[in-house]
Motif scaffolding. Structure first.
Motif, PDB file in Angstrom:
ATOM      1  N   PHE A  78      31.382  49.743  41.915  1.00  0.00           N
ATOM      2  CA  PHE A  78      30.240  48.855  41.751  1.00  0.00           C
ATOM      3  C   PHE A  78      30.389  47.948  40.530  1.00  0.00           C
ATOM      4  O   PHE A  78      29.830  46.852  40.486  1.00  0.00           O
ATOM      5  CB  PHE A  78      28.951  49.671  41.599  1.00  0.00           C
ATOM      6  CG  PHE A  78      28.511  50.344  42.854  1.00  0.00           C
ATOM      7  CD1 PHE A  78      27.591  49.741  43.702  1.00  0.00           C
ATOM      8  CD2 PHE A  78      29.018  51.588  43.208  1.00  0.00           C
ATOM      9  CE1 PHE A  78      27.187  50.365  44.871  1.00  0.00           C
ATOM     10  CE2 PHE A  78      28.616  52.220  44.378  1.00  0.00           C
ATOM     11  CZ  PHE A  78      27.693  51.607  45.212  1.00  0.00           C
ATOM     12  N   ALA A  79      31.144  48.422  39.538  1.00  0.00           N
ATOM     13  CA  ALA A  79      31.157  47.748  38.239  1.00  0.00           C
ATOM     14  C   ALA A  79      31.761  46.346  38.289  1.00  0.00           C
ATOM     15  O   ALA A  79      31.297  45.440  37.589  1.00  0.00           O
ATOM     16  CB  ALA A  79      31.910  48.610  37.227  1.00  0.00           C
ATOM     17  N   HIS A  80      32.785  46.137  39.107  1.00  0.00           N
ATOM     18  CA  HIS A  80      33.458  44.841  39.159  1.00  0.00           C
ATOM     19  C   HIS A  80      32.811  43.979  40.249  1.00  0.00           C
ATOM     20  O   HIS A  80      33.177  44.030  41.413  1.00  0.00           O
ATOM     21  CB  HIS A  80      34.957  45.042  39.397  1.00  0.00           C
ATOM     22  CG  HIS A  80      35.642  45.716  38.263  1.00  0.00           C
ATOM     23  ND1 HIS A  80      36.082  45.039  37.142  1.00  0.00           N
ATOM     24  CD2 HIS A  80      35.933  47.025  38.049  1.00  0.00           C
ATOM     25  CE1 HIS A  80      36.624  45.897  36.289  1.00  0.00           C
ATOM     26  NE2 HIS A  80      36.539  47.111  36.821  1.00  0.00           N
ATOM     27  N   ASN A  81      31.814  43.196  39.839  1.00  0.00           N
ATOM     28  CA  ASN A  81      31.034  42.406  40.799  1.00  0.00           C
ATOM     29  C   ASN A  81      30.868  40.962  40.323  1.00  0.00           C
ATOM     30  O   ASN A  81      29.823  40.354  40.524  1.00  0.00           O
ATOM     31  CB  ASN A  81      29.670  43.055  41.032  1.00  0.00           C
ATOM     32  CG  ASN A  81      28.844  43.174  39.762  1.00  0.00           C
ATOM     33  OD1 ASN A  81      28.222  42.225  39.315  1.00  0.00           O
ATOM     34  ND2 ASN A  81      28.835  44.355  39.175  1.00  0.00           N
ATOM     35  N   ASP A  82      31.913  40.454  39.701  1.00  0.00           N
ATOM     36  CA  ASP A  82      31.849  39.106  39.112  1.00  0.00           C
ATOM     37  C   ASP A  82      32.922  38.212  39.736  1.00  0.00           C
ATOM     38  O   ASP A  82      33.833  37.740  39.059  1.00  0.00           O
ATOM     39  CB  ASP A  82      32.039  39.210  37.590  1.00  0.00           C
ATOM     40  CG  ASP A  82      31.865  37.858  36.908  1.00  0.00           C
ATOM     41  OD1 ASP A  82      31.257  36.954  37.519  1.00  0.00           O
ATOM     42  OD2 ASP A  82      32.349  37.709  35.771  1.00  0.00           O
ATOM     43  N   ASP A  83      32.816  38.001  41.053  1.00  0.00           N
ATOM     44  CA  ASP A  83      33.758  37.120  41.742  1.00  0.00           C
ATOM     45  C   ASP A  83      33.293  35.670  41.570  1.00  0.00           C
ATOM     46  O   ASP A  83      32.291  35.253  42.166  1.00  0.00           O
ATOM     47  CB  ASP A  83      33.822  37.479  43.223  1.00  0.00           C
ATOM     48  CG  ASP A  83      34.946  36.764  43.956  1.00  0.00           C
ATOM     49  OD1 ASP A  83      35.181  35.579  43.659  1.00  0.00           O
ATOM     50  OD2 ASP A  83      35.583  37.383  44.829  1.00  0.00           O
ATOM     51  N   VAL A  84      34.019  34.923  40.760  1.00  0.00           N
ATOM     52  CA  VAL A  84      33.634  33.539  40.454  1.00  0.00           C
ATOM     53  C   VAL A  84      33.522  32.698  41.725  1.00  0.00           C
ATOM     54  O   VAL A  84      32.659  31.824  41.835  1.00  0.00           O
ATOM     55  CB  VAL A  84      34.642  32.903  39.472  1.00  0.00           C
ATOM     56  CG1 VAL A  84      34.284  31.442  39.206  1.00  0.00           C
ATOM     57  CG2 VAL A  84      34.672  33.680  38.167  1.00  0.00           C
ATOM     58  N   ASN A  85      34.375  32.977  42.704  1.00  0.00           N
ATOM     59  CA  ASN A  85      34.356  32.193  43.947  1.00  0.00           C
ATOM     60  C   ASN A  85      33.023  32.311  44.678  1.00  0.00           C
ATOM     61  O   ASN A  85      32.543  31.345  45.284  1.00  0.00           O
ATOM     62  CB  ASN A  85      35.489  32.644  44.870  1.00  0.00           C
ATOM     63  CG  ASN A  85      36.853  32.311  44.316  1.00  0.00           C
ATOM     64  OD1 ASN A  85      37.021  31.306  43.631  1.00  0.00           O
ATOM     65  ND2 ASN A  85      37.833  33.156  44.594  1.00  0.00           N
ATOM     66  N   VAL A  86      32.414  33.492  44.632  1.00  0.00           N
ATOM     67  CA  VAL A  86      31.110  33.687  45.281  1.00  0.00           C
ATOM     68  C   VAL A  86      30.042  32.865  44.568  1.00  0.00           C
ATOM     69  O   VAL A  86      29.220  32.194  45.202  1.00  0.00           O
ATOM     70  CB  VAL A  86      30.734  35.188  45.300  1.00  0.00           C
ATOM     71  CG1 VAL A  86      29.300  35.371  45.807  1.00  0.00           C
ATOM     72  CG2 VAL A  86      31.717  35.968  46.169  1.00  0.00           C
TER      73      VAL A  86
END
Length: 410
Positions: free
Chosen positions: A22-30
């Motif tokens: 859950f922690a890695h939820n920073d997709d710049v593309n989104v």
């Protein structure tokens, strides 16, 4: 990290490996694709207590409130469609579930889906606010409007229908082993919550069949509400549950890989799950002493792409800092108020359940009182008279499950 303000998101009973998903939820593309407002994106989990950065949560909440309030249906439909595609891409990737290369592919496909997932959770309050305003303007009770939402095509709903058929067979004649095996092959993954818990097995199935009762839909008069606001709320509720089901399905398939990594590194299965996804991919296995500390208490903190895991004295400092930063409201005496998400009037014994490990307390007809519910709670939610939670909104797990089961919920 000390200058960041954190907002409490909920209590999710997990382990460190689950939390790292859950922690890695920073997709710049989104963010770029949907022109989402973006502040510092962060995630922190301290012994099951989950926090996100306050600034980002508020931005997301206000952003989706304005989209619904301003009736920007094309934008919202496009966001939902893209989020579904991210889940499908995650589900249908070409995994080899006993390979670390495939585990790396899993983490890559997971990140965009998780970015959508956390934004959907953060948007809940904004969407709820817009729907409440619509209900007030139309003079319709919120619970009555929510009861008009269309049934969702979710795995737990399908499982419940198949359980009803098995229960009927179980009562009329002895179930064949082939019937049980076929059901478990299809639904064994429903016993876990990401990398936490145990697969659904024959013992759990027979115990559930022994007390199984068919779901009853709420008796609410049809009002023919064809509101776009309701559709958006339903779409976001579906996404939230669909993401969870997708992640549980895939992580269940990696069970054998985790067991192999344990054997190869003289670790138990539970000790393997005391590492983050990044640590497993790097082959960076912690010492027994560190793992003992993590077993007692651990935290994972991710800001942007930076991951930090703490335990022992460092964990104690994180807790102390968090407590000094958080303000707690005084207990409210007298009448309590909440948002009804599934209608009904029920009288029963209130059972306070602080975690899924206390589910044994719940008896048929009880009122389940919890901070919030997660997939492990579903078996109990089927037998209770009503559900009350202190966290979550109209797209939360408790709200979705209660509406599908026909159990009153606040």
């Amino acid at each position: 990290m000390k200058d960041i303000e954190w907002s409490y998101l909920g209590t999710w009973h997990t382990n460190l490996l689950s939390a790292s998903c859950f922690a890695h939820n920073d997709d710049v593309n989104v963010f770029t694709r949907h022109k989402l407002p973006r502040a510092v994106v962060g995630y922190k989990e301290l012994d099951d207590n989950v926090y996100v950065t306050k600034a980002q949560r508020k931005l997301t909440e206000n952003f989706f409130y304005s989209k619904v309030a301003n009736k920007e249906w094309d934008y919202l439909n496009g966001f939902v469609s893209a989020a579904r595609n991210a889940a499908n891409d995650f589900l249908n990737a070409n995994y080899n579930f006993n390979s670390l290369d495939s585990f790396k592919l899993f983490t890559e496909k997971l990140k965009p889906m998780m970015t959508y997932w956390i934004r959907v959770i953060e948007a809940d309050v904004g969407i709820e606010k817009a729907l409440v305003e619509k209900c007030q303007a139309e003079e319709v009770e919120v619970y009555a409007a929510l009861a008009q939402m269309k049934p969702m095509d979710l795995e737990f709903v399908a499982k419940n229908k198949e359980l009803a058929k098995l229960a009927k067979s179980h009562n009329e004649w002895h179930l064949q082993d082939s019937e049980i095996d076929a059901f478990l092959e299809k639904y064994a993954w429903t016993g876990i919550n990401v990398f936490f818990g145990e697969p659904y097995d024959k013992k759990k199935l027979l115990a559930e069949l022994a007390i199984f009762e068919p779901s009853l839909k709420p008796k609410v008069s049809a009002q023919g509400l064809d509101w776009p606001e309701l559709k958006v709320a339903g779409d976001f509720a579906f996404l939230r549950f669909h993401f969870a089901e997708s992640l549980c399905k895939i992580t269940f398939q990696f069970w054998s890989l985790l067991e192999r990594l344990g054997r190869e590194n003289s670790l138990t299965f539970e000790e393997v799950k005391l590492h983050s996804c990044r640590e497993l991919l790097a082959g960076y296995f912690q010492s027994k002493q560190v793992l003992r500390e993590r077993m007692k208490h651990s935290a994972i903190i991710v800001i942007g792409d930076e991951e930090k895991i703490v335990s022992g004295n460092a964990f104690a400092k994180e807790i102390e800092q968090m407590q000094s930063e958080q303000s707690y409201a005084a207990p409210v005496e007298g009448e309590l108020h909440g948002l009804p998400t599934s209608p009904g009037i029920v009288r029963g014994t209130a059972r306070l359940v602080m975690s899924s490990s206390e589910m044994y307390k719940v008896k048929p007809g009880d009122i389940l009182i919890a901070t919030e519910t997660t997939p492990e709670y579903v078996s109990a939610m089927k037998i209770v008279g009503a559900i009350v939670t202190n966290q979550g909104g109209i797209t939360s797990h408790a709200a979705i499950v209660s509406r599908e089961l026909g159990v009153p919920c606040v």
